[in-house]
Design a protein around this motif. Structure first.
Motif, PDB file in Angstrom:
ATOM      1  N   ARG A  64       1.015  -1.119   0.041  1.00  0.00           N
ATOM      2  CA  ARG A  64      -0.015   0.157  -0.044  1.00  0.00           C
ATOM      3  C   ARG A  64       0.817   1.333  -0.088  1.00  0.00           C
ATOM      4  NH1 ARG A  64      -2.055  -0.006   4.891  1.00  0.00           N
ATOM      5  NH2 ARG A  64      -3.449  -1.830   4.320  1.00  0.00           N
ATOM      6  N   MET A 114       9.979   5.809   3.752  1.00  0.00           N
ATOM      7  CA  MET A 114      10.413   5.372   5.029  1.00  0.00           C
ATOM      8  C   MET A 114       9.746   6.028   6.218  1.00  0.00           C
ATOM      9  SD  MET A 114      12.803   3.507   4.892  1.00  0.00           S
ATOM     10  CE  MET A 114      13.308   3.688   6.694  1.00  0.00           C
ATOM     11  N   LEU A 117       6.817   3.648   6.529  1.00  0.00           N
ATOM     12  CA  LEU A 117       7.230   2.383   7.109  1.00  0.00           C
ATOM     13  C   LEU A 117       7.364   2.225   8.638  1.00  0.00           C
ATOM     14  CD1 LEU A 117      10.047   1.113   4.417  1.00  0.00           C
ATOM     15  CD2 LEU A 117       7.474   0.189   5.027  1.00  0.00           C
ATOM     16  N   LYS A 118       7.944   3.697   9.077  1.00  0.00           N
ATOM     17  CA  LYS A 118       8.201   3.581  10.574  1.00  0.00           C
ATOM     18  C   LYS A 118       7.040   3.870  11.279  1.00  0.00           C
ATOM     19  CE  LYS A 118      12.726   4.977  10.753  1.00  0.00           C
ATOM     20  NZ  LYS A 118      13.493   3.993  11.755  1.00  0.00           N
ATOM     21  N   THR A 119       5.753   4.175  10.886  1.00  0.00           N
ATOM     22  CA  THR A 119       4.792   4.364  11.579  1.00  0.00           C
ATOM     23  C   THR A 119       3.542   3.432  11.235  1.00  0.00           C
ATOM     24  OG1 THR A 119       3.999   6.090  10.227  1.00  0.00           O
ATOM     25  CG2 THR A 119       5.094   6.814  12.110  1.00  0.00           C
ATOM     26  N   ASP A 120       3.560   3.034  10.040  1.00  0.00           N
ATOM     27  CA  ASP A 120       2.297   2.315   9.304  1.00  0.00           C
ATOM     28  C   ASP A 120       2.483   0.988   9.082  1.00  0.00           C
ATOM     29  OD1 ASP A 120       1.119   4.748   9.633  1.00  0.00           O
ATOM     30  OD2 ASP A 120       1.150   5.132   7.491  1.00  0.00           O
ATOM     31  N   ALA A 121       3.663   0.322   8.935  1.00  0.00           N
ATOM     32  CA  ALA A 121       4.022  -1.155   8.845  1.00  0.00           C
ATOM     33  C   ALA A 121       4.242  -1.782  10.159  1.00  0.00           C
ATOM     34  CB  ALA A 121       5.282  -1.147   7.640  1.00  0.00           C
ATOM     35  N   PHE A 123       5.784  -3.671  12.253  1.00  0.00           N
ATOM     36  CA  PHE A 123       7.153  -4.314  12.728  1.00  0.00           C
ATOM     37  C   PHE A 123       7.246  -3.587  14.082  1.00  0.00           C
ATOM     38  CE2 PHE A 123       7.315  -4.420   8.295  1.00  0.00           C
ATOM     39  CZ  PHE A 123       8.107  -5.629   7.722  1.00  0.00           C
ATOM     40  N   TRP A 124       8.044  -4.415  14.837  1.00  0.00           N
ATOM     41  CA  TRP A 124       8.353  -4.088  16.234  1.00  0.00           C
ATOM     42  C   TRP A 124       9.557  -4.466  16.616  1.00  0.00           C
ATOM     43  CZ3 TRP A 124       3.920  -6.578  14.745  1.00  0.00           C
ATOM     44  CH2 TRP A 124       2.691  -5.604  14.941  1.00  0.00           C
ATOM     45  N   LYS A 125      10.543  -3.893  17.055  1.00  0.00           N
ATOM     46  CA  LYS A 125      11.934  -3.939  17.287  1.00  0.00           C
ATOM     47  C   LYS A 125      12.366  -4.215  18.854  1.00  0.00           C
ATOM     48  CE  LYS A 125      13.746  -1.161  13.392  1.00  0.00           C
ATOM     49  NZ  LYS A 125      13.180   0.213  13.330  1.00  0.00           N
ATOM     50  N   TRP A 136      11.960  -3.505  24.387  1.00  0.00           N
ATOM     51  CA  TRP A 136      11.256  -2.983  22.908  1.00  0.00           C
ATOM     52  C   TRP A 136      11.442  -1.637  22.645  1.00  0.00           C
ATOM     53  CZ3 TRP A 136       9.226  -6.735  20.118  1.00  0.00           C
ATOM     54  CH2 TRP A 136       8.850  -8.087  20.394  1.00  0.00           C
ATOM     55  N   VAL A 137      11.928  -1.347  21.364  1.00  0.00           N
ATOM     56  CA  VAL A 137      12.199   0.000  21.115  1.00  0.00           C
ATOM     57  C   VAL A 137      10.846   0.715  21.016  1.00  0.00           C
ATOM     58  CG1 VAL A 137      12.881   1.408  18.980  1.00  0.00           C
ATOM     59  CG2 VAL A 137      14.116  -0.819  19.793  1.00  0.00           C
ATOM     60  N   GLU A 138      10.731   1.830  21.591  1.00  0.00           N
ATOM     61  CA  GLU A 138       9.526   2.632  21.381  1.00  0.00           C
ATOM     62  C   GLU A 138       9.363   3.510  20.397  1.00  0.00           C
ATOM     63  OE1 GLU A 138       8.221   4.588  25.110  1.00  0.00           O
ATOM     64  OE2 GLU A 138       9.383   3.447  26.398  1.00  0.00           O
ATOM     65  N   ALA A 139       8.171   3.561  19.976  1.00  0.00           N
ATOM     66  CA  ALA A 139       7.696   4.499  18.728  1.00  0.00           C
ATOM     67  C   ALA A 139       8.240   5.926  19.264  1.00  0.00           C
ATOM     68  CB  ALA A 139       6.446   4.401  18.618  1.00  0.00           C
ATOM     69  N   ASP A 144       5.866   9.896  13.993  1.00  0.00           N
ATOM     70  CA  ASP A 144       4.391  10.396  13.784  1.00  0.00           C
ATOM     71  C   ASP A 144       4.334  11.736  13.055  1.00  0.00           C
ATOM     72  OD1 ASP A 144       3.053   8.208  14.287  1.00  0.00           O
ATOM     73  OD2 ASP A 144       2.877   9.053  16.476  1.00  0.00           O
TER      74      ASP A 144
ATOM     75  N   ALA B   9       4.502  -8.224  19.989  1.00  0.00           N
ATOM     76  CA  ALA B   9       5.505  -7.472  20.631  1.00  0.00           C
ATOM     77  C   ALA B   9       5.294  -7.650  22.348  1.00  0.00           C
ATOM     78  CB  ALA B   9       5.551  -6.321  20.198  1.00  0.00           C
ATOM     79  N   TRP B  10       5.232  -6.474  23.065  1.00  0.00           N
ATOM     80  CA  TRP B  10       5.148  -6.644  24.489  1.00  0.00           C
ATOM     81  C   TRP B  10       3.728  -7.035  24.951  1.00  0.00           C
ATOM     82  CZ3 TRP B  10       1.615  -3.018  26.014  1.00  0.00           C
ATOM     83  CH2 TRP B  10       1.905  -1.596  25.453  1.00  0.00           C
ATOM     84  N   LEU B  63      -5.479  -1.521   9.544  1.00  0.00           N
ATOM     85  CA  LEU B  63      -5.346  -0.692  10.904  1.00  0.00           C
ATOM     86  C   LEU B  63      -6.856   0.037  11.004  1.00  0.00           C
ATOM     87  CD1 LEU B  63      -2.123   1.491  10.763  1.00  0.00           C
ATOM     88  CD2 LEU B  63      -2.979  -0.323  12.439  1.00  0.00           C
ATOM     89  N   PRO B  81       2.396   0.696  19.324  1.00  0.00           N
ATOM     90  CA  PRO B  81       2.795   1.344  18.084  1.00  0.00           C
ATOM     91  C   PRO B  81       3.861   0.866  17.371  1.00  0.00           C
ATOM     92  CG  PRO B  81       2.491   3.012  20.078  1.00  0.00           C
ATOM     93  CD  PRO B  81       2.311   1.406  20.533  1.00  0.00           C
ATOM     94  N   MET B  82       3.853   0.961  16.156  1.00  0.00           N
ATOM     95  CA  MET B  82       4.834   0.224  15.429  1.00  0.00           C
ATOM     96  C   MET B  82       6.017   0.953  15.286  1.00  0.00           C
ATOM     97  SD  MET B  82       2.039  -0.742  12.480  1.00  0.00           S
ATOM     98  CE  MET B  82       1.023   0.583  12.950  1.00  0.00           C
ATOM     99  N   THR B  83       7.307  -0.037  15.132  1.00  0.00           N
ATOM    100  CA  THR B  83       8.376   0.582  14.821  1.00  0.00           C
ATOM    101  C   THR B  83       9.349  -0.091  14.017  1.00  0.00           C
ATOM    102  OG1 THR B  83       9.323  -0.953  16.586  1.00  0.00           O
ATOM    103  CG2 THR B  83       8.775   1.339  17.456  1.00  0.00           C
ATOM    104  N   GLY B  84       8.749   0.002  12.515  1.00  0.00           N
ATOM    105  CA  GLY B  84       9.349  -0.281  11.523  1.00  0.00           C
ATOM    106  C   GLY B  84      10.480   0.482  10.888  1.00  0.00           C
ATOM    107  N   GLY B  85      11.043   0.124   9.654  1.00  0.00           N
ATOM    108  CA  GLY B  85      11.936   1.048   8.770  1.00  0.00           C
ATOM    109  C   GLY B  85      13.201   0.868   9.472  1.00  0.00           C
TER     110      GLY B  85
END
Lengths: 155, 85
Positions: A64, A114, A117-121, A123-125, A136-139, A144, B9-10, B63, B81-85
């Protein structure tokens, strides 16, 4: 019609090979911008990042975002590859290559992808350090803000 | 109709499961209602959903906001909240 490739995968990617493939497929391009996101070592504190994803939804989100970018910037081609699983410090996380007639569209499209991807895909690190699994890495709120500057209410 | 819930995740870690099928009371109409209901299911769930406003949700992999009705949903994903990229 832009040539769009999106992939979610655990294995590493070859940024140079992806670049050459997109270049070969877009003979009308005057500009190619390639961005590679890497796993930082955070001054030696991090040994790896573990990326969790929502299978199915992650693929849809990448597609998307890529379609939105291709339409908005009139791209000739776009490749987006996002990895999941355990990625060691220094390893590749994400690849975005945008091909356009002129440089501004290619730069902006790569940045747009990019920021989304950071906010809408999905994935969690999670951090892995010398003492094993960490936090966990926080957003970040700035993520945003960077996404919202595109004024497209998500994509 | 039971609905399939998937956690990431958590949220997944605090609940201690990746997914489950749950029958929901009729009073649960929206995503926000679902999060409030889940928070009552025990200590682990209460810990996972203690700050409802940070929870993101997807219905059938799209979403949605917390005021979205969940009627007809096959799968609801709940995650930070997502943390991609």
């Amino acid at each position: 019609m832009a040539i769009i490739t999106t992939r979610v995968q655990s294995q590493d990617f070859d940024a140079a090979a992806e670049y050459e493939a997109l270049r070969a497929g877009t003979p009308g391009a005057g500009a190619l911008v390639s961005f590679t996101g890497l796993c930082r070592d955070e001054g030696g504190r991090l040994s790896a990042l573990e990326l969790e994803h929502y299978p199915g939804m992650a693929e849809k989100a990448l597609e998307r975002i890529a379609r939105a970018a291709a339409a908005r910037f009139g791209l000739l081609g776009l490749a987006v590859v996002h990895r999941h699983g355990v990625i060691p410090a220094g390893g590749n996380i994400v690849l975005v290559i945008a091909a356009a007639g002129h440089r501004k569209a290619a730069f902006e499209a790569a940045s747009f992808v990019m920021d989304h991807l950071k906010t809408d895909a999905p994935f969690w690190k999670k951090e892995h350090g010398a003492e094993g699994e960490g936090a966990w890495v926080e957003a970040r709120r700035s993520d945003d803000a960077e996404r919202d500057q595109w004024n497209d209410a998500g994509s | 109709m039971p609905v399939r819930l998937v956690y990431f995740a958590w949220i997944r870690e605090r609940i201690g499961k990746r997914d489950e099928e749950l029958a929901l009371p009729a009073s649960v109409v929206t995503v926000g209602d679902l999060i409030a209901h889940l928070a009552t299911l025990g200590e682990d769930y209460a810990a996972a959903f203690e700050v409802p406003k940070v929870i993101r949700a997807a219905i059938d992999e799209e979403l949605v906001e917390h005021d979205e009705p969940i009627a007809g949903a096959r799968e609801i994903g709940l995650f930070p909240p997502m943390t991609g990229g």
